[in-house]
Motif scaffolding. Structure first.
Motif, PDB file in Angstrom:
ATOM      1  N   ALA A 167       0.528 -21.674  -2.885  1.00  0.00           N
ATOM      2  CA  ALA A 167      -0.318 -22.476  -2.013  1.00  0.00           C
ATOM      3  C   ALA A 167      -1.431 -23.158  -2.789  1.00  0.00           C
ATOM      4  CB  ALA A 167      -0.911 -21.594  -0.909  1.00  0.00           C
ATOM      5  N   ALA A 168      -1.835 -22.591  -3.965  1.00  0.00           N
ATOM      6  CA  ALA A 168      -2.879 -23.217  -4.770  1.00  0.00           C
ATOM      7  C   ALA A 168      -2.410 -24.507  -5.417  1.00  0.00           C
ATOM      8  CB  ALA A 168      -3.350 -22.249  -5.853  1.00  0.00           C
ATOM      9  N   VAL A 169      -1.086 -24.715  -5.489  1.00  0.00           N
ATOM     10  CA  VAL A 169      -0.529 -25.893  -6.141  1.00  0.00           C
ATOM     11  C   VAL A 169       0.061 -26.853  -5.125  1.00  0.00           C
ATOM     12  CG1 VAL A 169       1.130 -26.696  -7.851  1.00  0.00           C
ATOM     13  CG2 VAL A 169      -0.059 -24.522  -8.195  1.00  0.00           C
ATOM     14  N   LEU A 170       0.724 -26.286  -4.091  1.00  0.00           N
ATOM     15  CA  LEU A 170       1.405 -27.118  -3.119  1.00  0.00           C
ATOM     16  C   LEU A 170       0.435 -27.596  -2.044  1.00  0.00           C
ATOM     17  CD1 LEU A 170       4.677 -25.062  -2.585  1.00  0.00           C
ATOM     18  CD2 LEU A 170       4.318 -27.015  -4.098  1.00  0.00           C
ATOM     19  N   ARG A 171       0.730 -28.738  -1.463  1.00  0.00           N
ATOM     20  CA  ARG A 171       0.009 -29.294  -0.326  1.00  0.00           C
ATOM     21  C   ARG A 171       1.049 -29.836   0.662  1.00  0.00           C
ATOM     22  NH1 ARG A 171      -3.055 -26.850  -2.791  1.00  0.00           N
ATOM     23  NH2 ARG A 171      -5.163 -27.419  -3.482  1.00  0.00           N
ATOM     24  N   TYR A 230      -5.637 -16.300  -0.640  1.00  0.00           N
ATOM     25  CA  TYR A 230      -4.490 -15.559  -1.163  1.00  0.00           C
ATOM     26  C   TYR A 230      -3.442 -16.569  -1.605  1.00  0.00           C
ATOM     27  CZ  TYR A 230      -2.694 -10.802  -1.488  1.00  0.00           C
ATOM     28  OH  TYR A 230      -2.304  -9.574  -1.941  1.00  0.00           O
ATOM     29  N   ASP A 231      -3.880 -17.520  -2.466  1.00  0.00           N
ATOM     30  CA  ASP A 231      -3.055 -18.682  -2.740  1.00  0.00           C
ATOM     31  C   ASP A 231      -2.432 -18.671  -4.125  1.00  0.00           C
ATOM     32  OD1 ASP A 231      -5.451 -18.919  -4.032  1.00  0.00           O
ATOM     33  OD2 ASP A 231      -5.744 -21.046  -3.602  1.00  0.00           O
ATOM     34  N   LEU A 232      -2.526 -17.570  -4.872  1.00  0.00           N
ATOM     35  CA  LEU A 232      -1.909 -17.500  -6.194  1.00  0.00           C
ATOM     36  C   LEU A 232      -0.625 -16.690  -6.189  1.00  0.00           C
ATOM     37  CD1 LEU A 232      -4.895 -17.060  -8.682  1.00  0.00           C
ATOM     38  CD2 LEU A 232      -3.677 -19.129  -8.030  1.00  0.00           C
ATOM     39  N   VAL A 240      -4.681 -23.601 -12.477  1.00  0.00           N
ATOM     40  CA  VAL A 240      -3.805 -22.470 -12.212  1.00  0.00           C
ATOM     41  C   VAL A 240      -2.755 -22.395 -13.318  1.00  0.00           C
ATOM     42  CG1 VAL A 240      -2.192 -21.426 -10.589  1.00  0.00           C
ATOM     43  CG2 VAL A 240      -4.174 -22.684  -9.735  1.00  0.00           C
ATOM     44  N   TYR A 241      -2.762 -21.299 -14.054  1.00  0.00           N
ATOM     45  CA  TYR A 241      -1.785 -21.058 -15.120  1.00  0.00           C
ATOM     46  C   TYR A 241      -0.708 -20.126 -14.573  1.00  0.00           C
ATOM     47  CZ  TYR A 241      -5.238 -22.903 -18.446  1.00  0.00           C
ATOM     48  OH  TYR A 241      -6.127 -23.692 -19.130  1.00  0.00           O
TER      49      TYR A 241
END
Length: 809
Positions: free
Chosen positions: A36-40, A68-70, A502-503
């Motif tokens: 979720a941290a990468v997708l939109r 809780y997005d990683l 985000v890695y």
């Protein structure tokens, strides 16, 4: 297909998916999981039905992506068994020993048995993974324990299609009373059970303490408890500084011989001894020795001070003893406070009655004690420490950011229990600062998926987070609870991470065995470092790494190593008493308790690290040699012109140097590291290490190998030491030759040198500096046609100077 089960919103395939093959065996593999941290958009949570996703968006469930997005969302069916009431009797005595069994397909979990209770309470949560859903019906059985066989009291059945979906931060679902029914569906006249059932994710607050279907094969409550995810905190450690100054009126047991008394200080398992006091044989002795100990809150262990007399080798007699609580020590939060005053304490003799309140005559000892809160107690190696804050809370700096770690999963783990008929029961432990986190244990799989996320406050970017994968020794072992075996370790330095990025990578899990280097699998991590105070973070680069007291009152290196070992032992002992325990072998491996032991492999690696530092200097010498040998005449002429300009305008020298460094930095930006740092097998000299060197590295201390092997290793160490001895002797020879220029050891050489020094001084006084620099430049960069192959005169003169090597025996 006729009769096929229709899809459910909570029945989703396992997380992960096909990943690209690794580029090299021991390298990082960058991944792009659906986080979720990468997708939109953030409201699109995988695994939810479109209507459920819309409902989640309307109810504010999009906060899941920000907290809780990683990790990839994993669906769980939660069953909260609260209590029961008005249960009917099932025996002639009217008693009942009830327990609850929750069943979903082939998976079932049971609560504890409540003896002789018609109104039992359990307060237990069961979590069934979406990948384990094998039925449309959830069955909750209430049974009575019996020696002949468990009797069914009643049951409650739920259709999974009617189970509500809950996504945090929604409030917990309120439990409800359900009437028990028979297998045929008839309601019982007596007996109700309070339950709550919902569909959620691993972000649910009930997730850490729940019974998981992943751990269905764990036998016994202790084994089930060892599979749960937990967060631990290291105990607060403080340095205790104790100075034994002197004693008065010591009475020896035998007055016919001189007294040789010393002080023995003991704090829990830490014991230190002073030298015999001076003057020898006197009843009033002086020691003036200071020691440091590691104390942990709540400071319930006292300091035991004993004065003993050395009667004979290996035989000591106690002259007096006192027990001092740590509350008597003066707290010191910085080095600016008032000095600690020593105090006199009475020594109790072995013949004294401990119940007697007043003692007419007692020996005295003078002790100075202080609790130094201004230090940071090192329990890790300073090279990869995760915490640099002082023990004093008022002296700590505010946080500069947040570190978020998503433990996604692992792949291709090696089987750790092949003899027990199992593969691997893997879990992860991560440590940063005083906070330790442990994921749940995934049983009997080589490709576990955890998808758990944890956060830490960051106070210094020049710190390291450590993540290790272990095999749970409490599960599936035929010999009982065995040790947790290490699978691999990953370290990530925060200063090498870009902020707000985000890695996501597969990190190789590399383990050294006596047989060689092995890759035990790959760990899938998502890491993000968020900075909340840019100015404070930039200012930290100009501040000391450790608190001020480490520099104003430094601790000797040998004593610091001893204190670090004691701090490790305290942390390991404290965490091993938690529930579930973080076992000692886990803590010691995380803290690298044996990193100070000798290793020929690490010695070679450190030697090559030192030699690699001179590569830049050697490259400059190679470039200079190419200039002075006129290999490229155009470049040499340009260098001549640059030197002439700098000599004519010396004020441009420093600006040119710094501008050159600025341009080099901009040029190297194109080649900056794109991935976090990881274990480098080439740098560690781990790939081509001789097996005997690895066997020596894993040997115990003292050695447990046969005498022939120990003799061979000793001879090898002597040969290596001989080469080191030769190099050190050569360095000493060069320094002694420089010292001999003015020491008149060689009177002719010293006379020549001081005469030439006088001539050079006169020439420098009368000749402009620029002219001398031009002459020196033209001489050094002269064409090879005007240069001899023989050594220069200054070199020959220096080599003839005397050294002290001929004075050695």
């Amino acid at each position: 297909m006729k009769g096929a089960m229709p899809p459910r919103p909570f029945m989703v395939p396992g997380p992960g998916g096909p990943m690209p093959p690794p580029q090299q065996q021991f390298g990082l593999v960058e991944t792009r999981p659906p986080l979720a941290a990468v997708l939109r958009p953030r409201f699109n949570i995988p695994g939810l039905h479109p209507s459920a996703a819309a409902a989640a968006a309307a109810s504010g469930a999009g906060k899941f992506a920000s907290t809780y997005d990683l990790v990839e969302p994993m669906r769980f069916l939660y069953v909260h068994v609260v209590k029961a009431r008005d249960l009917p009797a099932v025996s002639a005595t009217g008693a009942i020993d009830p327990f609850v069994e929750v069943k979903l397909g082939n998976f079932k979990g049971t609560t504890a048995v409540k003896a002789a209770s018609h109104n039992p309470s359990w307060q237990q949560v069961f979590a069934f993974s979406a990948t384990h859903l094998q039925s449309h019906l959830l069955e909750v059985f209430l049974k009575a324990k019996d020696l002949a066989g468990d009797d069914l009291v009643g049951r409650v059945v739920f259709d999974l299609a009617d189970v509500p979906v809950r996504v945090p931060p929604d409030s917990p679902l309120a439990p409800q009373w359900y009437r028990l029914e028979t297998k045929r569906g008839d309601k019982l006249p007596h007996g109700e059970i309070m339950l709550s059932v919902w569909l959620g994710t691993q972000a649910d607050e009930a997730f850490p303490d729940a019974w998981h279907s992943d751990a269905h094969a764990a036998a016994g409550p202790a084994a089930v408890a060892s599979t749960r995810a937990k967060v631990y905190f290291s105990p607060k450690l403080v340095y205790l500084r104790v100075a034994a100054i002197g004693a008065q009126d010591l009475i020896p047991h035998d007055t016919s011989r001189p007294m040789s008394a010393y002080v023995k200080l003991q704090l829990a398992g830490q014991v230190r001894r002073t030298r015999p006091g001076a003057p020898p044989g006197a009843p009033n002795l002086i020691w003036n020795e200071e020691f440091m100990f590691v104390a942990s809150e709540p400071f319930d262990e006292p300091l035991v001070v004993t004065v003993e007399d050395r009667v004979a080798p290996g035989r000591d007699e106690m002259l007096g003893r006192t027990v001092l609580p740590l509350a008597a020590a003066m707290p010191r939060h910085d080095h600016f406070g008032k000095p600690v005053e020593p105090r006199w304490y009475s020594l109790m003799r072995p013949s004294d009655d401990p119940d007697k309140k007043e003692v007419k005559f007692a020996s005295k000892i003078q002790i100075r004690m202080s609790l130094d809160f201004g230090y940071h107690v090192l329990d890790e190696s300073t090279y990869y420490s995760s915490d640099l804050q002082p023990s004093s809370r008022p002296a700590r700096k505010p946080s500069i950011g947040m570190l978020e770690l998503g433990v996604l999963g692992a792949r291709n783990l090696i089987p750790m229990k092949p003899k027990d008929g199992r593969t691997t029961d893997a879990y992860c432990v991560a440590k940063y600062g005083p906070k330790w986190v442990r994921t749940r244990t995934i049983l009997d799989t080589l490709n576990p998926q955890w998808n758990e996320q944890y956060t830490w406050e960051v106070f210094d970017p020049c710190t390291v987070i450590t993540v290790v994968v272990f095999d749970n020794g409490q599960i599936g072992s035929k010999n009982g609870g065995g040790p947790d075996q290490r699978i691999g370790k990953v370290r990530i330095r925060l200063s090498t991470l870009e902020t707000d990025r985000v890695y996501t990578h597969f990190y190789p899990l590399l383990v050294l065995h006596p047989s060689g280097l092995k890759k035990a699998g790959e760990l899938h991590l998502a890491v993000r470092f968020t900075c909340t105070a840019w100015v404070n973070m930039m200012a930290l680069y100009g501040r000391p790494l450790l608190p001020k007291m480490h520099y104003t009152q430094p601790i000797p290196v040998m004593q610091l190593d001893y204190l670090r070992h004691q701090a490790m032992q305290i942390v390991a002992a404290r965490l091993s008493r938690a529930e579930p325990p973080l076992r000692r072998e886990v803590v010691e491996y995380m803290l690298d308790v044996d990193s100070h032991m000798f290793s020929l492999r690490r010695s070679k690696a450190n030697f090559h690290r030192i030699t690699s530092l001179f590569f830049g200097f050697l490259a400059m010498l190679k470039w200079y040699n190419g200039i002075r040998s006129w290999r490229n005449p155009i470049t040499t002429m340009l260098v001549h012109m640059l030197f002439l300009i700098l000599i004519c305008y010396p004020e441009l020298i420093l600006p040119t140097i710094f501008l050159y460094m600025f341009m080099i930095g901009l040029w190297n930006y194109r080649y900056r590291p794109r991935h976090p740092s990881h274990m480098d097998t080439k740098l560690s000299h781990a790939e081509l290490t001789h097996p005997d060197e690895l066997d020596e590295e894993f040997d115990t201390f003292p050695s447990s190998r046969p005498a022939e092997i120990v003799r061979m290793r000793y001879d090898r160490l002597r040969s290596v030491g001989g080469r080191v001895q030769t190099v050190v002797g050569d360095l000493a020879t060069q320094g002694e030759r420089a010292h001999a220029l003015l020491s008149w050891r060689d009177p002719r050489a010293t006379a020549i040198f001081i005469f030439l020094s006088l001539v050079v001084a006169i020439v420098l006084y009368v000749t402009p500096f620029q002219v001398l620099m031009v002459i020196a430049m033209l001489y050094l960069l002269r064409h090879p046609r005007f240069r001899s192959r023989m050594p220069s005169v200054p070199f020959n003169f220096y080599r003839r100077l005397p050294a002290k090597s001929d004075m050695l025996l």
